[in-house]
Design a protein around this motif. Structure first.
Motif: not given
Length: 435
Positions: A135-144, A154-160, A183-194
């Protein structure tokens, strides 16, 4: 306490402290065994805290430094409380900030700390998690939700792939029963990690190290599975003093004050993993201990007048504002070498002979799972070696680190060749970076 490259780096720095007579490492590795002022103790099970306390008393220990968060979760701080022996560890209650992704995310929301949108799901909510992903309109990260050795995001490249990640964590228990209980389903954030590492004492005094950047993905170009980190450099040239003040004001201090408000005073090192997005910094995770591989670079940046043992004791005693702590100019960089099969624990194995050619370099090699067998240095799986250097410029540091890596060889050896290769373009940061 521990046997990884982070623990080797801590022991290495403690051996340089003028106030330290001797360092004992339980259980240590081949690298800590080579330190002139240190001794490995391998006949005590490191998770047997009652025996570790007795050992510390027998040896007249003044300071205990646990490395891994699992020790914190298992209440190492509680075992040493009241013994008269200082233990650089937060309480098991505070450790939930790292070990429970749902706790951490809910904590951030309660205290208005900027983070990604998310939803938590238990093992009984497999279908609900999948519906949310669809349902969410943005890419996600799935975290144990629990500890997974740095591999649980886990950073998936598709909904599947995201749906498969839910099954891997909750159904197939890929990261273990405890880590995969939710688990947590989290919005994938674009940017640079620090990475931000902040020391905090029991009286609320803090000191933040120069910022570093870790490289978590397995392969060049930031692709492949997440790992426990394959290299780090710092200071990061793109985090200006102005941006750092913004991070401390909107994230670090609210986190420490939020913990105190909830009756969870933080003593130790707060690790804040950030994503610098076009909308500003966002928290990816909090850890409650020194970072790895960040620590292998951090110890090189501390100046000679900084007595590391005194600093850690000051955190415990509430006198962090009264001790000298500072860094040297220049840049520190490290490159991690892994064994064949890493990071899959079913394929990761050791027993390979490590050849190290003497080049006369001042590079420091921090050991992970290494051991001496019949006079030969061998791997024990995981991340056997980290090559760390410090130089006046980042370019010089990178070149020297890779020169050090080139002097090492063992079967199945892997390392990333693009540490710090892609410094970000911060054209969208004009509102934050103007100093």
């Amino acid at each position: 306490m521990g046997s990884g490259p982070r623990e080797h780096a801590i022991a290495w720095k403690l051996c340089q402290s003028k106030t330290v007579e001797h360092v004992y490492v339980v259980p240590g590795n081949a690298g800590t065994a080579m330190l002139g002022k240190a001794t490995n103790i391998t006949n005590v099970t490191v998770s047997d805290f009652a025996r570790v306390v007795l050992l510390a008393k027998e040896l007249g220990i003044g300071l205990v430094v646990p490395g891994a968060v699992q020790y914190f979760v298992d209440d190492i701080e509680g075992y040493f409380r009241g013994t008269g022996i200082a233990c650089f560890a937060c309480t098991k209650e505070v450790a939930q900030l790292e070990v429970s992704k749902p706790f951490a995310k809910d904590f951030m929301i309660r205290h208005d700390i900027p983070t990604a949108r998310y939803q938590s799901f238990t093992a009984a909510g497999v279908e609900a998690a999948k519906d949310y992903i669809l349902q969410v309109p943005y890419p996600v990260v799935v975290k144990a939700a629990g500890l997974a050795g740095g591999r649980g995001s886990i950073i998936p490249s598709s909904k599947e792939e995201a749906l498969q990640a839910v099954d891997d964590i909750l159904v197939h228990q890929k990261f273990g029963r405890e880590a995969g209980s939710s688990l947590v389903v989290e919005e994938y954030l674009e940017g640079t990690e620090v990475s931000i590492l902040t020391l905090s004492d029991c009286n609320g005094h803090t000191w933040t190290f120069p910022t570093l950047q870790d490289h978590k993905r397995m392969y060049d170009g930031d692709i492949g599975p997440n790992t426990g980190g394959l290299g780090a450099y710092g200071p990061t040239p793109f985090v200006t003093p102005t941006l750092m003040k913004e991070i401390e004001k909107s994230i670090v201090q609210p986190a420490l004050e939020g913990l105190l408000f909830e009756g969870l005073k933080f003593v130790g090192c707060l690790y804040t993993g950030l994503m610098l997005t076009s909308s500003g910094p966002r928290v990816l995770e909090f850890n409650v201990r020194f970072g790895e591989p960040e620590m292998q670079s951090m110890v090189l940046l501390l100046d000679d007048e900084t007595d590391f043992a005194e600093v850690l004791l000051a955190c415990i005693n509430g006198t962090l504002d009264q001790v000298h702590i500072d860094t040297v100019p220049g840049f520190a960089c490290n490159v991690v070498m892994t064994g064949e099969g890493y990071p899959d624990p079913d394929l990761d194995h050791g027993g390979e002979v490590i050849e190290m050619r003497d080049t006369g370099s001042d590079a420091v090699f921090f050991h992970g799972q290494t051991r001496m067998e019949d006079g030969k240095l061998t791997t024990g799986g995981g991340k056997p070696l980290t090559c760390a250097v410090i130089r006046d410029t980042l370019r010089e540091a990178l070149d020297a680190a890779y020169e050090g890596v080139a002097s090492v060889s063992f079967r199945g050896m892997h390392y990333r060749k693009d540490i710090a290769a892609r410094l970000p373009n911060f054209s969208d940061y004009r509102a934050l970076i103007h100093s």
